[in-house]
Design a protein around this motif. Structure first.
Motif, PDB file in Angstrom:
ATOM      1  N   LEU A 211       0.825  -1.205   0.000  1.00 35.27           N
ATOM      2  CA  LEU A 211       0.000   0.000   0.000  1.00 35.27           C
ATOM      3  C   LEU A 211       0.861   1.257   0.000  1.00 35.27           C
ATOM      4  CD1 LEU A 211      -2.883   1.117   0.181  1.00 35.27           C
ATOM      5  CD2 LEU A 211      -2.694   1.015   2.680  1.00 35.27           C
ATOM      6  N   SER A 212       1.988   1.213   0.724  1.00 34.38           N
ATOM      7  CA  SER A 212       2.880   2.378   0.769  1.00 34.38           C
ATOM      8  C   SER A 212       3.494   2.655  -0.597  1.00 34.38           C
ATOM      9  CB  SER A 212       3.991   2.159   1.806  1.00 34.38           C
ATOM     10  OG  SER A 212       3.445   2.038   3.102  1.00 34.38           O
ATOM     11  N   ILE A 213       3.924   1.602  -1.290  1.00 32.87           N
ATOM     12  CA  ILE A 213       4.496   1.794  -2.634  1.00 32.87           C
ATOM     13  C   ILE A 213       3.449   2.365  -3.586  1.00 32.87           C
ATOM     14  CG2 ILE A 213       5.434   0.560  -4.633  1.00 32.87           C
ATOM     15  CD1 ILE A 213       6.825  -1.313  -2.742  1.00 32.87           C
ATOM     16  N   PHE A 214       2.223   1.856  -3.475  1.00 33.71           N
ATOM     17  CA  PHE A 214       1.135   2.362  -4.338  1.00 33.71           C
ATOM     18  C   PHE A 214       0.891   3.849  -4.079  1.00 33.71           C
ATOM     19  CE2 PHE A 214      -3.474   3.237  -4.573  1.00 33.71           C
ATOM     20  CZ  PHE A 214      -3.640   3.120  -5.944  1.00 33.71           C
ATOM     21  N   LEU A 215       0.837   4.239  -2.803  1.00 32.45           N
ATOM     22  CA  LEU A 215       0.593   5.641  -2.468  1.00 32.45           C
ATOM     23  C   LEU A 215       1.745   6.536  -2.902  1.00 32.45           C
ATOM     24  CD1 LEU A 215      -0.962   5.288   1.109  1.00 32.45           C
ATOM     25  CD2 LEU A 215      -2.144   5.881  -1.025  1.00 32.45           C
ATOM     26  N   VAL A 216       2.972   6.090  -2.658  1.00 27.22           N
ATOM     27  CA  VAL A 216       4.145   6.892  -3.020  1.00 27.22           C
ATOM     28  C   VAL A 216       4.218   7.090  -4.531  1.00 27.22           C
ATOM     29  CG1 VAL A 216       6.666   6.763  -3.160  1.00 27.22           C
ATOM     30  CG2 VAL A 216       5.526   6.394  -0.972  1.00 27.22           C
ATOM     31  N   ALA A 217       3.915   6.007  -5.284  1.00 29.05           N
ATOM     32  CA  ALA A 217       3.972   6.114  -6.743  1.00 29.05           C
ATOM     33  C   ALA A 217       2.918   7.076  -7.280  1.00 29.05           C
ATOM     34  CB  ALA A 217       3.786   4.727  -7.361  1.00 29.05           C
ATOM     35  N   ARG A 218       1.809   7.201  -6.591  1.00 25.75           N
ATOM     36  CA  ARG A 218       0.775   8.143  -7.022  1.00 25.75           C
ATOM     37  C   ARG A 218       1.078   9.575  -6.576  1.00 25.75           C
ATOM     38  NH1 ARG A 218      -4.263   7.393  -8.966  1.00 25.75           N
ATOM     39  NH2 ARG A 218      -4.794   5.287  -9.626  1.00 25.75           N
ATOM     40  N   ILE A 219       1.646   9.696  -5.378  1.00 27.02           N
ATOM     41  CA  ILE A 219       1.880  11.039  -4.830  1.00 27.02           C
ATOM     42  C   ILE A 219       3.090  11.705  -5.464  1.00 27.02           C
ATOM     43  CG2 ILE A 219       2.541  12.274  -2.728  1.00 27.02           C
ATOM     44  CD1 ILE A 219       0.881  10.243  -1.152  1.00 27.02           C
ATOM     45  N   SER A 220       4.170  10.952  -5.668  1.00 26.77           N
ATOM     46  CA  SER A 220       5.425  11.549  -6.128  1.00 26.77           C
ATOM     47  C   SER A 220       5.330  12.066  -7.568  1.00 26.77           C
ATOM     48  CB  SER A 220       6.544  10.507  -6.026  1.00 26.77           C
ATOM     49  OG  SER A 220       7.725  11.018  -6.599  1.00 26.77           O
ATOM     50  N   PRO A 221       5.622  13.327  -7.801  1.00 23.80           N
ATOM     51  CA  PRO A 221       5.626  13.860  -9.176  1.00 23.80           C
ATOM     52  C   PRO A 221       6.703  13.218 -10.042  1.00 23.80           C
ATOM     53  CG  PRO A 221       5.570  15.636  -7.544  1.00 23.80           C
ATOM     54  CD  PRO A 221       5.887  14.378  -6.808  1.00 23.80           C
ATOM     55  N   THR A 222       7.789  12.788  -9.440  1.00 25.69           N
ATOM     56  CA  THR A 222       8.852  12.126 -10.218  1.00 25.69           C
ATOM     57  C   THR A 222       8.359  10.804 -10.772  1.00 25.69           C
ATOM     58  OG1 THR A 222      10.451  13.122  -8.701  1.00 25.69           O
ATOM     59  CG2 THR A 222      11.244  11.338 -10.125  1.00 25.69           C
ATOM     60  N   GLU A 223       7.515  10.116 -10.014  1.00 21.75           N
ATOM     61  CA  GLU A 223       7.015   8.809 -10.417  1.00 21.75           C
ATOM     62  C   GLU A 223       5.860   8.932 -11.417  1.00 21.75           C
ATOM     63  OE1 GLU A 223       8.021   5.230 -10.574  1.00 21.75           O
ATOM     64  OE2 GLU A 223       8.760   6.142  -8.727  1.00 21.75           O
TER      65      GLU A 223
ATOM     66  N   LEU B 259      11.541  -1.629   9.113  1.00 22.80           N
ATOM     67  CA  LEU B 259      10.616  -1.538   7.985  1.00 22.80           C
ATOM     68  C   LEU B 259       9.616  -0.404   8.195  1.00 22.80           C
ATOM     69  CD1 LEU B 259       9.499  -2.709   5.331  1.00 22.80           C
ATOM     70  CD2 LEU B 259       8.067  -4.230   6.720  1.00 22.80           C
ATOM     71  N   GLY B 260       9.073  -0.309   9.399  1.00 22.94           N
ATOM     72  CA  GLY B 260       8.113   0.757   9.682  1.00 22.94           C
ATOM     73  C   GLY B 260       8.710   2.139   9.483  1.00 22.94           C
ATOM     74  N   MET B 261       9.954   2.330   9.933  1.00 22.81           N
ATOM     75  CA  MET B 261      10.623   3.617   9.744  1.00 22.81           C
ATOM     76  C   MET B 261      10.864   3.896   8.275  1.00 22.81           C
ATOM     77  SD  MET B 261      13.346   3.377  12.891  1.00 22.81           S
ATOM     78  CE  MET B 261      14.222   4.846  12.379  1.00 22.81           C
ATOM     79  N   GLY B 262      11.212   2.858   7.513  1.00 31.41           N
ATOM     80  CA  GLY B 262      11.437   3.037   6.078  1.00 31.41           C
ATOM     81  C   GLY B 262      10.173   3.426   5.339  1.00 31.41           C
ATOM     82  N   LEU B 263       9.044   2.779   5.703  1.00 33.63           N
ATOM     83  CA  LEU B 263       7.773   3.123   5.064  1.00 33.63           C
ATOM     84  C   LEU B 263       7.380   4.558   5.381  1.00 33.63           C
ATOM     85  CD1 LEU B 263       5.658  -0.134   5.663  1.00 33.63           C
ATOM     86  CD2 LEU B 263       7.076   0.474   3.702  1.00 33.63           C
ATOM     87  N   GLY B 264       7.540   4.933   6.645  1.00 39.14           N
ATOM     88  CA  GLY B 264       7.206   6.313   7.024  1.00 39.14           C
ATOM     89  C   GLY B 264       8.067   7.326   6.310  1.00 39.14           C
ATOM     90  N   LEU B 265       9.369   7.046   6.190  1.00 35.99           N
ATOM     91  CA  LEU B 265      10.278   7.967   5.508  1.00 35.99           C
ATOM     92  C   LEU B 265       9.933   8.092   4.032  1.00 35.99           C
ATOM     93  CD1 LEU B 265      12.814   9.737   5.543  1.00 35.99           C
ATOM     94  CD2 LEU B 265      14.175   7.658   5.176  1.00 35.99           C
ATOM     95  N   GLY B 266       9.583   6.962   3.388  1.00 34.03           N
ATOM     96  CA  GLY B 266       9.237   7.001   1.971  1.00 34.03           C
ATOM     97  C   GLY B 266       8.005   7.833   1.699  1.00 34.03           C
ATOM     98  N   VAL B 267       6.951   7.644   2.500  1.00 34.94           N
ATOM     99  CA  VAL B 267       5.715   8.416   2.317  1.00 34.94           C
ATOM    100  C   VAL B 267       5.984   9.898   2.581  1.00 34.94           C
ATOM    101  CG1 VAL B 267       3.382   8.776   3.202  1.00 34.94           C
ATOM    102  CG2 VAL B 267       4.234   6.447   2.857  1.00 34.94           C
ATOM    103  N   LEU B 268       6.794  10.201   3.575  1.00 35.63           N
ATOM    104  CA  LEU B 268       7.114  11.588   3.890  1.00 35.63           C
ATOM    105  C   LEU B 268       7.862  12.256   2.738  1.00 35.63           C
ATOM    106  CD1 LEU B 268       7.163  13.913   5.936  1.00 35.63           C
ATOM    107  CD2 LEU B 268       9.293  12.954   6.856  1.00 35.63           C
ATOM    108  N   LEU B 269       8.836  11.550   2.158  1.00 39.39           N
ATOM    109  CA  LEU B 269       9.574  12.109   1.010  1.00 39.39           C
ATOM    110  C   LEU B 269       8.661  12.360  -0.174  1.00 39.39           C
ATOM    111  CD1 LEU B 269      12.877   9.988   1.128  1.00 39.39           C
ATOM    112  CD2 LEU B 269      12.602  12.420   1.689  1.00 39.39           C
ATOM    113  N   ALA B 270       7.710  11.439  -0.418  1.00 35.83           N
ATOM    114  CA  ALA B 270       6.779  11.616  -1.532  1.00 35.83           C
ATOM    115  C   ALA B 270       5.906  12.858  -1.312  1.00 35.83           C
ATOM    116  CB  ALA B 270       5.910  10.370  -1.682  1.00 35.83           C
ATOM    117  N   LEU B 271       5.453  13.042  -0.085  1.00 32.41           N
ATOM    118  CA  LEU B 271       4.647  14.226   0.213  1.00 32.41           C
ATOM    119  C   LEU B 271       5.456  15.502   0.038  1.00 32.41           C
ATOM    120  CD1 LEU B 271       2.671  12.997   3.366  1.00 32.41           C
ATOM    121  CD2 LEU B 271       1.731  13.498   1.102  1.00 32.41           C
ATOM    122  N   LEU B 272       6.722  15.483   0.453  1.00 37.58           N
ATOM    123  CA  LEU B 272       7.574  16.658   0.273  1.00 37.58           C
ATOM    124  C   LEU B 272       7.789  16.966  -1.204  1.00 37.58           C
ATOM    125  CD1 LEU B 272      10.282  16.088   3.067  1.00 37.58           C
ATOM    126  CD2 LEU B 272       8.396  17.743   3.055  1.00 37.58           C
ATOM    127  N   GLU B 273       7.933  15.931  -2.019  1.00 38.56           N
ATOM    128  CA  GLU B 273       8.072  16.145  -3.463  1.00 38.56           C
ATOM    129  C   GLU B 273       6.815  16.807  -4.040  1.00 38.56           C
ATOM    130  OE1 GLU B 273       9.066  12.525  -5.455  1.00 38.56           O
ATOM    131  OE2 GLU B 273      10.704  12.050  -4.087  1.00 38.56           O
TER     132      GLU B 273
END
Length: 461
Positions: A160-172, A402-416
């Protein structure tokens, strides 16, 4: 009538006088067995020590305790002589025997015994891994059920995190209206499934946020697989023989695991004199293989080593289970009996002791003593080489990573996304919030409506 009352009062006074603190000091024999009687410095402590202390307060007698010389409870040999605590009471070397002494018909013929102060029966203890049945799904055994549930939750959250990050990130996903979204929900789960099998499944993430999540998931998957195969290999090469044993009948119907009881004890006598065919086979097996142990401590030690079931009285076995985590007691308990205090034949003290024991039972004092000395303080076995299913707390650091990695990834996507919305707001002279809302609508299903509204606004202009 008055004379009868006077006689009764005189007799009562005489009995009370016999058991005052001025009476002779009683000699009490006991046996060293945890938690009934244990050395504590120069003194003794334990359930039986507390019991005799409470009885002395109620009846007003003084006493002196000594350990039995031969460390035996008491059994009669072929010549009719008794050993152990029963022998000391019969020979007059002790006035009382206070210990986990089983009330039996044979002992009752030679000594006086009080009402039982504790009820018990015969059970057996063995290693926990010897009680579990072999399953067709033994490949799941390296991880516990809770562990598998934790892995499933981690899998779902990561997909679910990968799906959300791929949708949120403008780079993706730069242009939601014109570009097709590569990381659908199905592809996200397929991608991390490929990582679990150490295989890639393209396309790969282009954004930093997606790559962070994928990198953490790869680390999680590799370490998880390493733990799984290491534990699985250890279980396959374990020296412990497996047999599902849950009852005395299971014990008698197998020859993989040896079993025995204390030599010349009441448990041995029960199997020896029983007419039940299952119990007779158990006795014959112990006689044939000479699997008796000299004392309970030796039986518990052999049970901890594995491939041995120690048969004994359930209440004593419960203590061993409370002390050693790797042991378990059978649910089946047979030949219910009680622990009593022994005194010489004709002893007038037995009646008073019986009444005092009943009073302690009714007041809850015996229950308090039981809870006090049978408190669970389970510790691991020192020499155990067996493998157990891994629990979530064993790999809590891995799940935390893993939990910290998921949180960091979603946070970076939101910042992008916020950065892109801010640039758009500057160029279009709009507020950052409106630009961010517009981008979110484009990426999560409202893109068409936003485009139509924008086209309508341009036509009006």
């Amino acid at each position: 009538m008055k004379g009868c009352m006077t006689l009764v009062l005189c007799v009562a006074a005489l009995i009370a006088a016999v058991y005052t603190t001025d009476a002779k000091e009683l000699s009490i024999t006991t046996i060293k067995q945890e938690p009934y009687t244990m050395p504590s410095g120069s003194d003794l402590e334990g359930y039986c020590i507390d019991l005799i202390s409470e009885l002395s307060k109620k009846l007003g007698f003084r006493y002196k305790i000594h350990l039995v010389k031969d460390s035996r409870y008491g059994s009669m040999d072929s010549s009719g002589n008794w050993n152990g605590m029963i022998g000391e009471v019969i020979r007059g070397e002790a006035d009382l025997a206070v210990a986990p002494l089983t009330l039996t018909a044979v002992r009752e013929q030679f000594v006086e015994m009080t009402t039982p102060f504790m009820q018990t029966g015969i059970g057996f203890i063995l290693r926990k891994d010897l009680t579990s049945e072999e399953s067709h799904f033994s490949f799941l055994s390296p991880f516990s059920t809770d562990m598998w549930v934790g892995i499933l939750i981690a899998f779902l959250l990561t997909g679910l995190s990968i799906f959300l990050v791929a949708r949120i990130s403008p780079t993706e996903w730069a242009e939601p209206e014109t570009e097709e979204h590569a990381f659908t929900l199905m592809h996200s789960f397929w991608y991390i499934t490929g990582a679990l099998t150490l295989q890639g499944a393209g396309p790969h993430p282009k954004a930093l946020s997606g790559r962070v999540i994928i990198a953490i998931w790869w680390v999680f998957a590799i370490l998880l697989l390493a733990c799984y195969f290491a534990n699985f290999n250890s279980m396959l090469h374990s020296d412990t023989k497996h047999a599902s044993i849950k009852s005395f009948e299971d014990l008698a119907n197998q020859d993989v695991i040896d079993y025995g009881t204390v030599e010349a004890g009441s448990s041995m006598s029960f199997f020896k004199n029983s007419n039940n065919p299952v119990y007779r086979r158990i006795y014959q097996h112990m006689e044939r293989k000479k699997t008796y142990v000299p004392n309970m401590e030796e039986g518990i030690r052999r049970a901890q080593e594995g491939n041995f079931a120690f048969i004994g009285e359930a209440v004593s076995l419960d203590l061993a289970v409370a002390r050693y985590c790797k042991l378990t007691r059978s649910q089946e308990v047979i030949a219910m009996r009680g622990y009593s205090i022994a005194a010489p034949l004709g002893s007038q003290l037995v009646k008073n002791l019986t009444v005092a024991i009943l009073q302690l039972s009714e007041s809850g004092e015996l229950t308090y003593l039981r809870n006090k000395w049978w408190a669970n303080s389970c510790v691991g076995s020192d020499g155990g080489e067996t493998s157990e299913a891994l629990q979530p707390h064993d790999l809590r650091g891995l799940f935390l990573l893993l939990g910290m990695g998921l949180g960091l990834g979603v946070l970076l996507a939101l910042l992008e996304l916020v950065s892109k919305a801010r640039n758009q707001a500057k160029d279009g002279k709009k507020s950052c919030c409106s630009a961010l809302t517009k981008e979110l609508n484009r990426r999560f299903g409202s893109g068409a409506e936003s485009t139509d509204q924008e086209t309508s606004d341009k036509n009006k202009a």
